[in-house]
Design a protein around this motif. Structure first.
Motif, mmCIF file in Angstrom:
data_model
loop_
_atom_site.group_PDB
_atom_site.id
_atom_site.type_symbol
_atom_site.label_atom_id
_atom_site.label_comp_id
_atom_site.label_asym_id
_atom_site.label_seq_id
_atom_site.Cartn_x
_atom_site.Cartn_y
_atom_site.Cartn_z
ATOM 1 N N LEU A 148 0.962 -1.128 0.001
ATOM 2 C CA LEU A 148 -0.121 -0.126 -0.087
ATOM 3 C C LEU A 148 0.932 1.397 -0.066
ATOM 4 C CD1 LEU A 148 -2.754 -0.916 2.713
ATOM 5 C CD2 LEU A 148 -2.866 -0.586 0.040
ATOM 6 N N SER A 149 0.468 2.363 -0.690
ATOM 7 C CA SER A 149 1.070 3.537 -0.473
ATOM 8 C C SER A 149 0.929 4.449 0.357
ATOM 9 C CB SER A 149 0.778 4.425 -1.835
ATOM 10 O OG SER A 149 1.218 5.662 -1.658
ATOM 11 N N LEU A 150 1.510 4.500 1.511
ATOM 12 C CA LEU A 150 1.186 5.364 2.691
ATOM 13 C C LEU A 150 1.985 6.923 2.435
ATOM 14 C CD1 LEU A 150 2.850 2.888 5.268
ATOM 15 C CD2 LEU A 150 0.625 2.890 4.218
ATOM 16 N N ASN A 151 0.829 7.920 2.848
ATOM 17 C CA ASN A 151 1.068 9.040 2.614
ATOM 18 C C ASN A 151 0.549 9.874 4.027
ATOM 19 O OD1 ASN A 151 1.634 9.164 -0.509
ATOM 20 N ND2 ASN A 151 0.001 7.684 -0.014
ATOM 21 N N ILE A 152 1.355 10.981 4.279
ATOM 22 C CA ILE A 152 1.118 11.889 5.529
ATOM 23 C C ILE A 152 0.295 13.260 5.027
ATOM 24 C CG2 ILE A 152 2.130 13.200 7.546
ATOM 25 C CD1 ILE A 152 2.546 10.248 7.550
ATOM 26 N N PHE A 153 -0.570 13.794 5.781
ATOM 27 C CA PHE A 153 -1.126 15.155 5.658
ATOM 28 C C PHE A 153 -1.378 15.809 6.933
ATOM 29 C CE2 PHE A 153 -5.169 17.805 4.071
ATOM 30 C CZ PHE A 153 -4.500 18.978 4.128
ATOM 31 N N SER A 154 -0.446 16.445 7.299
ATOM 32 C CA SER A 154 -0.565 17.194 8.662
ATOM 33 C C SER A 154 -0.208 18.875 8.513
ATOM 34 C CB SER A 154 0.714 16.711 9.476
ATOM 35 O OG SER A 154 0.863 17.157 10.889
ATOM 36 N N SER A 155 -0.822 19.206 9.698
ATOM 37 C CA SER A 155 -0.567 20.956 9.551
ATOM 38 C C SER A 155 0.858 20.994 9.927
ATOM 39 C CB SER A 155 -1.678 21.710 10.658
ATOM 40 O OG SER A 155 -1.352 20.892 11.965
ATOM 41 N N ASP A 202 1.383 19.399 3.721
ATOM 42 C CA ASP A 202 0.831 20.161 4.504
ATOM 43 C C ASP A 202 0.063 21.042 4.195
ATOM 44 O OD1 ASP A 202 2.332 21.763 3.113
ATOM 45 O OD2 ASP A 202 4.481 21.525 4.683
ATOM 46 N N THR A 203 -0.037 22.031 4.882
ATOM 47 C CA THR A 203 -1.068 23.162 4.639
ATOM 48 C C THR A 203 -0.724 24.175 3.276
ATOM 49 O OG1 THR A 203 -0.447 24.478 6.368
ATOM 50 C CG2 THR A 203 -2.124 23.107 6.875
ATOM 51 N N THR A 204 0.460 23.848 2.723
ATOM 52 C CA THR A 204 0.865 24.402 1.685
ATOM 53 C C THR A 204 -0.254 23.984 0.437
ATOM 54 O OG1 THR A 204 2.767 22.883 1.214
ATOM 55 C CG2 THR A 204 3.342 25.180 2.292
ATOM 56 N N THR A 205 -0.511 22.579 0.737
ATOM 57 C CA THR A 205 -1.727 22.206 -0.194
ATOM 58 C C THR A 205 -2.836 22.625 -0.150
ATOM 59 O OG1 THR A 205 -0.022 20.100 -0.307
ATOM 60 C CG2 THR A 205 -2.411 19.852 -0.976
ATOM 61 N N GLY A 206 -3.395 23.037 0.987
ATOM 62 C CA GLY A 206 -4.414 23.281 1.118
ATOM 63 C C GLY A 206 -5.112 23.099 2.938
ATOM 64 N N GLN A 207 -5.993 23.761 3.321
ATOM 65 C CA GLN A 207 -6.364 23.652 4.648
ATOM 66 C C GLN A 207 -7.188 22.233 4.919
ATOM 67 O OE1 GLN A 207 -5.737 25.597 7.080
ATOM 68 N NE2 GLN A 207 -4.502 26.585 5.178
#
Length: 225
Positions: free
Chosen positions: A120-127, A154-159
């Protein structure tokens, strides 16, 4: 429904929220004045100081004024890019010196490792910034875990509460949103991901909610794909 990729939050999900608020933030606060006085002429620090001057609207602000501004932003819990960048540099030193390691729940570590081995592809999305994310997993309680992850956002991608952010992430991952499972301890973030078409799971480690629009587990051990 098939799941090809995992997108996970950090604070309160893979990591005790107290690690960030009771270890990382106080460390940066304490070290910040000395760090800036010692490294003010370093190119990466110069760029951060210029960002801070722009944020303040004071192009001629001296170092002590900027130090006071940074500490004030921390006290006010302001999400200022220059501050996040500076904290990241200070944390690099802390991790490298062994002043602390990145906290990770054991159940999160075991499951992430298992998913990675399953392809599985593992990815992070955090502030927290991508730099801070890579430091936490690179110097984790279980060693360097950065090879487990395919992407960091991170939040450079969006809120984190906006559906458009999750659409952008799915596009960047080149995976259909319906085949991505997003994990978070915040219902509003899960709402945004669900609106974008992702599958969702609420991590409620301390107390299970009476009602939720999302599937709920208390830890990673309970997650079945």
């Amino acid at each position: 429904m098939t799941i090809k990729a995992i997108l996970t939050d950090i604070e309160g999900t893979t990591t005790d929220i107290n690690f960030v608020h009771k270890v990382l933030f106080p460390y940066a606060y304490k070290q910040l004045p000395g760090f800036l006085r010692e490294h003010a002429s370093r190119d990466d620090v110069v760029a951060i100081l210029d960002q801070a001057r722009a944020e303040l609207g004071q192009p001629e602000a001296d170092l002590e004024t900027l130090i006071a501004a940074f500490l004030g932003w921390i006290d006010a819990d302001k999400k200022v890019t220059a501050l996040k960048s500076l904290q990241g540099l200070i944390w690099v030193t802390g991790y490298q010196q062994g002043d602390f390691s990145g906290h990770l729940y054991k159940d999160a570590y075991e499951k992430l490792k298992q998913w990675h081995q399953a392809g599985l592809s593992l990815n992070i999305f955090s502030s927290g910034s991508v730099k801070a994310q890579k430091l936490l997993f690179g110097y984790s309680d279980f060693g360097d875990l950065t090879p487990l992850f395919s992407g960091y956002f991170d939040t450079t991608t969006g809120q984190k509460r906006e559906a458009q952010s999750y659409r952008k992430i799915a596009a960047a991952m080149a995976v259909d949103a319906t085949e991505i499972l997003f994990l978070s301890d915040v219902e509003a973030e899960l709402d945004g991901a669900a609106e974008a078409g992702m599958q969702t799971l609420l991590l409620a480690r301390d107390q299970l909610p009476e009602h939720s629009a999302h599937r709920v587990v208390s830890n990673f051990d309970e997650i079945s794909l």
